[in-house]
Enzyme design. Structure first.
Site, PDB file in Angstrom:
ATOM      1  N   ARG A 161      -0.521  -9.531  13.105  1.00 21.56           N
ATOM      2  CA  ARG A 161      -1.071  -8.449  12.266  1.00 21.56           C
ATOM      3  C   ARG A 161      -1.928  -9.030  11.143  1.00 21.56           C
ATOM      4  NH1 ARG A 161       4.310  -5.738  10.652  1.00 21.56           N
ATOM      5  NH2 ARG A 161       3.091  -4.277   9.435  1.00 21.56           N
ATOM      6  N   ARG A 195      11.640  -7.031   5.235  1.00 21.15           N
ATOM      7  CA  ARG A 195      11.554  -5.610   4.881  1.00 21.15           C
ATOM      8  C   ARG A 195      12.532  -4.750   5.684  1.00 21.15           C
ATOM      9  NH1 ARG A 195       5.795  -2.591   5.070  1.00 21.15           N
ATOM     10  NH2 ARG A 195       5.851  -3.044   7.300  1.00 21.15           N
ATOM     11  N   ARG A 198      11.461  -2.462  11.118  1.00 18.98           N
ATOM     12  CA  ARG A 198      10.403  -2.015  12.031  1.00 18.98           C
ATOM     13  C   ARG A 198      10.246  -3.022  13.170  1.00 18.98           C
ATOM     14  NH1 ARG A 198       5.124  -0.312   8.562  1.00 18.98           N
ATOM     15  NH2 ARG A 198       4.184  -1.414  10.315  1.00 18.98           N
ATOM     16  N   LYS A 238       0.831  -1.210   0.000  1.00 22.93           N
ATOM     17  CA  LYS A 238       0.000   0.000   0.000  1.00 22.93           C
ATOM     18  C   LYS A 238       0.868   1.264   0.000  1.00 22.93           C
ATOM     19  CE  LYS A 238      -2.397  -1.060   3.764  1.00 22.93           C
ATOM     20  NZ  LYS A 238      -1.748  -2.350   4.138  1.00 22.93           N
ATOM     21  N   ARG A 252      -9.677   0.295   9.355  1.00 25.97           N
ATOM     22  CA  ARG A 252      -9.205  -1.066   9.579  1.00 25.97           C
ATOM     23  C   ARG A 252     -10.271  -1.948  10.220  1.00 25.97           C
ATOM     24  NH1 ARG A 252      -3.333   0.065   9.476  1.00 25.97           N
ATOM     25  NH2 ARG A 252      -2.161  -1.830   9.718  1.00 25.97           N
TER      26      ARG A 252
END
Ligand code: AMP
Length: 220
Positions: free
Chosen positions: A170, A127, A159, A13, A88
Site C-alpha cells: 500500500r 492498528r 483490518r 486521515k 489516489r
C-alpha cells in the site's frame, strides 16, 4: 468548504476527518470505508473490490470514480465534504475536477499529511479498529482500556490489509501513484502540508487553522 485529505495510509486521515466533522459539520466521504461497507453487505462491488484491497492495490478507476460521483451528488454533501482516500492517482484527480466543475463546485483546500514511511508501517500493523463505531486504537501507542474492546463496547479487529506485506505494498502504491498528486495540486495554492508525525491533537490544531484560513480566504 470542500476538502481533500491527501496522505499515505496510516497518516491519520480518518482521525482528522472525524475531528473535522465534529468541529465544522462537514460530511466525510471515505472510499475505503465505502468499499468495506459494500464488502460486509457482500454486494457484487464489495466482493470485486476485495480482490484489490487484499493485496493493497487500487480498485479500478471507473469503479471508484462512479462511486464518488454518485456520493457527491447527495444532498447531504451540498454544505461541504471531506474526501478521505480519493483521489489516489492522476486519473481520479482529473475525474474529481470534472465532477466538481459540472456541479458548479470547487475544492477549497487540500491537506497533505506527511509522515515517515517506517512510522507508518508500525502504526498500521499495530492498528485495531472498532467493528461498531470505526474508532481506531493502537496495540502499543494507544491501547484500549479493556483488551479487544472499544470504549463504545464494540469489538476491535485488525483490518485484513493491515498485515506487514500488504502495508508495504500500500505504501509503494501511495508513493508511485498518489504522491505525484502533491505536484498536481501545489500550483493551485490550495495545498497545505501538515506534519502528521505528532499527536492527533497537535495535528488537528494545524488542520483547523488551515481550514479557518481557507474559509476566510473564500469569504474575502
Ligand atoms: P483505505 O481505507 O483508504 O486505506 O483504503 C483501503 C483500500 O481500498 C485501498 O488499499 C484500495 O484497495 C481501496 N481504495 C480505497 N480508496 C480507493 C481509491 N480512491 N482508488 C482505488 N482504490 C481505493
Amino acid at each position: 468548504m470542500n476538502v481533500v485529505l491527501l496522505g499515505p495510509p496510516g497518516a491519520g486521515k480518518g482521525t482528522q476527518a472525524e475531528r473535522l466533522i465534529e468541529k465544522y459539520g462537514l460530511v466525510q466521504v471515505a472510499t475505503g470505508d465505502m468499499f468495506r461497507a459494500a464488502l460486509s453487505q457482500r454486494t457484487p462491488m464489495g466482493l470485486e473490490a476485495k480482490k484489490y484491497m487484499d493485496s493493497g492495490s487500487l480498485v479500478p478507476d471507473e469503479v471508484v470514480e462512479g462511486l464518488v460521483e454518485e456520493r457527491l451528488a447527495g444532498d447531504d454533501v451540498a454544505g461541504g465534504f471531506i474526501l478521505d482516500g480519493f483521489p489516489r492517482n492522476a486519473h481520479q484527480a482529473e475525474a474529481l475536477d470534472r465532477i466538481l466543475s459540472e456541479s458548479g463546485r470547487a475544492l477549497d483546500l487540500v491537506l497533505n499529511i506527511v509522515v515517515d514511511p517506517e512510522v507508518l508501517v508500525k502504526r498500521l500493523t499495530g492498528r485495531r479498529v472498532c467493528r461498531d463505531c470505526g474508532g481506531n486504537y493502537h496495540m502499543v501507542f494507544g491501547p484500549p482500556e479493556v483488551e479487544g474492546q472499544c470504549s463504545c463496547g464494540g469489538e476491535l479487529y485488525q483490518r485484513d490489509d493491515d498485515n506487514e506485506e500488504t502495508v508495504r505494498n500500500r505504501l509503494e502504491v501511495y508513493r508511485d501513484q498518489t504522491q505525484p498528486l502533491i505536484d498536481f495540486y501545489r500550483p493551485s495554492g490550495k495545498l497545505v502540508d501538515i506534519d502528521g508525525s505528532r499527536s492527533p491533537d497537535e495535528v488537528f490544531a494545524d488542520v483547523a487553522s488551515a481550514v479557518d484560513r481557507a474559509g476566510s480566504a473564500g469569504v474575502a
